[in-house]
Design an enzyme around this catalytic site. Structure first.
Site, PDB file in Angstrom:
ATOM      1  N   HIS A 296       7.754  27.319  -6.740  1.00  0.00           N
ATOM      2  CA  HIS A 296       8.755  27.186  -5.684  1.00  0.00           C
ATOM      3  C   HIS A 296       9.102  25.716  -5.467  1.00  0.00           C
ATOM      4  CE1 HIS A 296       8.067  31.263  -3.441  1.00  0.00           C
ATOM      5  NE2 HIS A 296       7.944  31.395  -4.761  1.00  0.00           N
TER       6      HIS A 296
ATOM      7  N   THR B 125      23.946  41.095 -11.033  1.00  0.00           N
ATOM      8  CA  THR B 125      25.309  41.551 -11.283  1.00  0.00           C
ATOM      9  C   THR B 125      26.153  41.237 -10.056  1.00  0.00           C
ATOM     10  OG1 THR B 125      25.018  43.768 -10.330  1.00  0.00           O
ATOM     11  CG2 THR B 125      24.457  43.489 -12.672  1.00  0.00           C
TER      12      THR B 125
ATOM     13  N   TYR C  37       0.318  38.406   1.225  1.00  0.00           N
ATOM     14  CA  TYR C  37       0.983  38.101  -0.044  1.00  0.00           C
ATOM     15  C   TYR C  37       0.325  36.856  -0.635  1.00  0.00           C
ATOM     16  CZ  TYR C  37       5.037  38.732  -3.132  1.00  0.00           C
ATOM     17  OH  TYR C  37       5.858  39.006  -4.198  1.00  0.00           O
TER      18      TYR C  37
ATOM     19  N   LYS D   4      -1.887  41.532  -1.886  1.00  0.00           N
ATOM     20  CA  LYS D   4      -1.078  41.572  -3.107  1.00  0.00           C
ATOM     21  C   LYS D   4      -1.102  40.193  -3.748  1.00  0.00           C
ATOM     22  CE  LYS D   4       3.780  41.679  -4.544  1.00  0.00           C
ATOM     23  NZ  LYS D   4       5.131  42.179  -4.252  1.00  0.00           N
TER      24      LYS D   4
ATOM     25  N   LYS E 153       0.506  37.693  -6.549  1.00  0.00           N
ATOM     26  CA  LYS E 153       1.608  37.417  -7.468  1.00  0.00           C
ATOM     27  C   LYS E 153       1.018  36.921  -8.785  1.00  0.00           C
ATOM     28  CE  LYS E 153       5.510  37.320  -6.839  1.00  0.00           C
ATOM     29  NZ  LYS E 153       6.529  38.378  -7.079  1.00  0.00           N
TER      30      LYS E 153
ATOM     31  N   ASP F  28       1.148  41.882  -9.153  1.00  0.00           N
ATOM     32  CA  ASP F  28       2.566  41.880  -9.526  1.00  0.00           C
ATOM     33  C   ASP F  28       2.864  40.735 -10.482  1.00  0.00           C
ATOM     34  OD1 ASP F  28       5.340  41.901  -9.696  1.00  0.00           O
ATOM     35  OD2 ASP F  28       5.634  41.039  -7.704  1.00  0.00           O
ATOM     36  N   PRO F  29       2.910  40.998 -11.806  1.00  0.00           N
ATOM     37  CA  PRO F  29       3.221  39.948 -12.771  1.00  0.00           C
ATOM     38  C   PRO F  29       4.715  39.807 -13.082  1.00  0.00           C
ATOM     39  CG  PRO F  29       2.515  41.886 -13.941  1.00  0.00           C
ATOM     40  CD  PRO F  29       2.447  42.236 -12.476  1.00  0.00           C
ATOM     41  N   ASN F  30       5.567  40.480 -12.314  1.00  0.00           N
ATOM     42  CA  ASN F  30       7.027  40.369 -12.481  1.00  0.00           C
ATOM     43  C   ASN F  30       7.499  40.614 -13.910  1.00  0.00           C
ATOM     44  OD1 ASN F  30       7.022  38.096  -9.858  1.00  0.00           O
ATOM     45  ND2 ASN F  30       8.449  39.810  -9.901  1.00  0.00           N
TER      46      ASN F  30
ATOM     47  N   GLU G  36       2.436  46.505  -9.846  1.00  0.00           N
ATOM     48  CA  GLU G  36       3.870  46.311  -9.617  1.00  0.00           C
ATOM     49  C   GLU G  36       4.544  45.628 -10.805  1.00  0.00           C
ATOM     50  OE1 GLU G  36       6.789  43.795  -6.588  1.00  0.00           O
ATOM     51  OE2 GLU G  36       4.772  44.334  -5.948  1.00  0.00           O
TER      52      GLU G  36
ATOM     53  N   ASN H 104      10.266  46.476  -7.816  1.00  0.00           N
ATOM     54  CA  ASN H 104      11.423  45.947  -7.121  1.00  0.00           C
ATOM     55  C   ASN H 104      12.339  45.272  -8.151  1.00  0.00           C
ATOM     56  OD1 ASN H 104       9.505  43.429  -7.109  1.00  0.00           O
ATOM     57  ND2 ASN H 104      11.519  42.616  -6.626  1.00  0.00           N
TER      58      ASN H 104
ATOM     59  N   ASP I  40      14.131  46.508  -0.479  1.00  0.00           N
ATOM     60  CA  ASP I  40      14.414  45.203   0.127  1.00  0.00           C
ATOM     61  C   ASP I  40      15.802  45.331   0.711  1.00  0.00           C
ATOM     62  OD1 ASP I  40      15.388  42.519   0.498  1.00  0.00           O
ATOM     63  OD2 ASP I  40      13.787  41.794  -0.799  1.00  0.00           O
TER      64      ASP I  40
ATOM     65  N   HIS J  68       9.629  45.353  -0.306  1.00  0.00           N
ATOM     66  CA  HIS J  68       9.470  44.099  -1.019  1.00  0.00           C
ATOM     67  C   HIS J  68       9.865  42.946  -0.099  1.00  0.00           C
ATOM     68  CE1 HIS J  68      11.771  40.928  -3.248  1.00  0.00           C
ATOM     69  NE2 HIS J  68      10.690  40.900  -3.968  1.00  0.00           N
ATOM     70  N   SER J  69       9.405  41.763  -0.447  1.00  0.00           N
ATOM     71  CA  SER J  69       9.742  40.584   0.348  1.00  0.00           C
ATOM     72  C   SER J  69       9.966  39.399  -0.570  1.00  0.00           C
ATOM     73  CB  SER J  69       8.598  40.264   1.314  1.00  0.00           C
ATOM     74  OG  SER J  69       8.729  38.952   1.838  1.00  0.00           O
ATOM     75  N   ASN J  70      10.935  38.578  -0.192  1.00  0.00           N
ATOM     76  CA  ASN J  70      11.108  37.282  -0.821  1.00  0.00           C
ATOM     77  C   ASN J  70      11.010  36.246   0.294  1.00  0.00           C
ATOM     78  OD1 ASN J  70      11.523  35.425  -2.856  1.00  0.00           O
ATOM     79  ND2 ASN J  70      13.738  35.583  -2.773  1.00  0.00           N
TER      80      ASN J  70
ATOM     81  N   HIS K 263       6.582  37.438   3.018  1.00  0.00           N
ATOM     82  CA  HIS K 263       6.327  36.023   2.755  1.00  0.00           C
ATOM     83  C   HIS K 263       6.186  35.224   4.051  1.00  0.00           C
ATOM     84  CE1 HIS K 263       7.613  36.687  -1.390  1.00  0.00           C
ATOM     85  NE2 HIS K 263       7.427  35.429  -1.682  1.00  0.00           N
TER      86      HIS K 263
ATOM     87  N   ARG L 270      18.141  27.895  -5.749  1.00  0.00           N
ATOM     88  CA  ARG L 270      16.725  27.952  -6.096  1.00  0.00           C
ATOM     89  C   ARG L 270      16.536  27.967  -7.605  1.00  0.00           C
ATOM     90  NH1 ARG L 270      12.208  32.436  -4.158  1.00  0.00           N
ATOM     91  NH2 ARG L 270      10.782  32.103  -5.915  1.00  0.00           N
TER      92      ARG L 270
END
Length: 429
Positions: free
Chosen positions: A27, A106, A151, A196, A198, A226-228, A251, A274, A298, A325-327, A354, A408
């Site tokens: 981040h 999109t 998180y 959770k 990340k 959650d490894p995205n 996740e 997510n 979300d 979900h959260s960002n 978060h 970001r």
């Protein structure tokens, strides 16, 4: 009463963000958010919040201009108005939405994320006008508190030396011991009872060790990883086998519906997402293939609180679990999440948030966690109040930025430490 919209204000801001690691990088010291204020002819103002990157602002501005003179209760009309605003497809199509780490962006997904802030602001204003909480406008709450999960992130002790940033007191977490200590702090400060992590940051064996350490330190606490989407199918299956006895769910271990379906078919560990289900159009394939057992909604992604309720109803119809979900977000979004979560009947998993990571907010009073839960407000609207002085301060930070932080970019932030860093190809392991 006059429910006519007479003014819409958009305030982009930059808020402090710790050096949290993910598969894309780290981040940045500040992250962009957009605060929306909608005011009626009676002088009632509602607030909303969403992503503040340039592409969101470019859509929010013409949409805001179209709202004046319309009714705050015309929520369906927001989607019609947004659909009429041209989006430069070349700026979003085929790109990965780094901020949300939710796969390919999109134009339609972009519109939904922008509409969500306007819908929440209108609901807040309508609730204040009628003297009703937002959850009542959504049909009424079925619970008085909403449970959230801690998180956890792999984290540096601080941003790179020489980078302007706000200091935090969380310390580093780059190994199992650091992750456990971080979890302990979350539990002591906020009372969280589920965790959770990340992932997608270190090789899978290191992250397996971290989850094992959490299971040993907090026996009986639900755990998630959650490894995205950074793992192959084979790696996903190996991790599921190694951690199947302690994971509540895994996740987005692999990227995309096809890969997730292959993993789901060969493990009993529930898969959450997510990334491969973020719009209604993506539901049919994922559910038909049995790719996911829990959808993490979300309200920013899905276009607001009412769409979130519709998603929950679809999931209930097909026997698929739902949570949230959260960002990186502030108190307005947490309040909105809490109101809609309070109305979802089958919410069997604690929601992500978060919010504890964000040291700054735009509210006069921060929302609080008690035993890992947020009490559902019965005050009119969202039950929060905007701190205009604080909003002005954070907007000044945005105005004074050269432009480097207005979009970001976790990979760019990582390159300050590792100049050779590029976004890893998928699968990474």
């Amino acid at each position: 009463m006059d429910l006519t919209i007479t003014d819409v204000r958009l305030t982009p801001i930059l808020v402090a963000d710790p050096p949290l690691l993910n598969t894309q990088g780290v981040h940045q010291p500040y992250t962009p958010r957009l605060i929306v204020e909608v005011t009626t002819a009676d002088g009632v103002t509602g607030v909303g919040e969403t992503y503040g990157d340039t592409k969101y602002l470019e859509l929010a501005r013409p949409l805001a201009a179209r709202l004046t003179g319309r009714q705050i209760g015309d929520l369906n009309g927001l989607f019609v108005l947004a659909g009429a605003v041209t989006v430069d497809d070349s700026r979003v199509s085929g790109q990965v939405d780094v901020g949300g780490l939710r796969g390919v962006q999109t134009a339609d997904k972009l519109r939904l994320s922008v509409v969500s802030a306007f819908e929440v602001a209108c609901l807040d204003a309508l609730g204040k006008t009628l003297g009703l909480p937002v959850h009542t406008l959504l049909g009424g709450k079925v619970r008085d508190t909403v449970e959230y999960s801690a998180y956890l992130f792999y984290k540096w002790a601080g941003h790179p030396e020489g980078v302007a940033c706000e200091k935090d007191d969380w310390g580093a977490a780059v190994d199992p011991a650091g992750v456990v200590e971080q979890a302990r702090r979350f539990k002591e400060r906020y009372g969280f009872t589920s965790f959770k992590l990340k992932g997608g940051v270190f090789p899978p064996d290191e992250e397996i060790a971290a989850v094992r350490a959490l299971a040993e330190a907090f026996p009986g606490h639900p755990l998630r990883l959650d490894p995205n989407g950074s793992w192959s199918v084979a790696t996903s299956l190996r991790v599921a086998e190694e951690l199947g006895d302690v994971l509540e769910y895994l996740e987005d271990p692999a990227l995309g519906t096809v890969a997730m379906a292959e993993v789901a078919a060969r493990t009993d560990v529930p898969l959450a997402t997510n990334m491969c289900v973020t719009t209604f159009a993506e539901i049919a394939e994922a559910f038909a293939k049995g790719a996911v057992q829990v959808v993490l909604s979300d309200h920013h992604y899905w276009g607001g609180l009412r769409n979130t309720q519709q998603l929950a109803a679809v999931c209930r119809t097909f026997g698929v679990g739902v949570s949230m979900h959260s960002n990186t977000h502030l108190g307005i979004s947490l309040a909105a999440m809490t109101h809609v979560a309070a109305t979802v009947p089958d919410l069997h998993h604690a929601c992500d948030s978060h919010y504890p990571w964000q040291s700054e907010d735009v509210l006069t009073e921060r929302l609080t966690f008690d035993d890992g839960k947020v009490t559902v407000s019965d005050a009119p609207g969202l039950g929060v109040e905007l701190d205009h002085d604080r909003l002005r301060f954070l907007h000044e930070r945005w105005l004074n930025d050269s432009g480097a932080l207005r979009d970001r970019d976790d990979a760019a932030a990582m390159r300050l430490t590792d100049p050779a860093w590029t976004t890893p190809s998928v699968p990474r392991w």
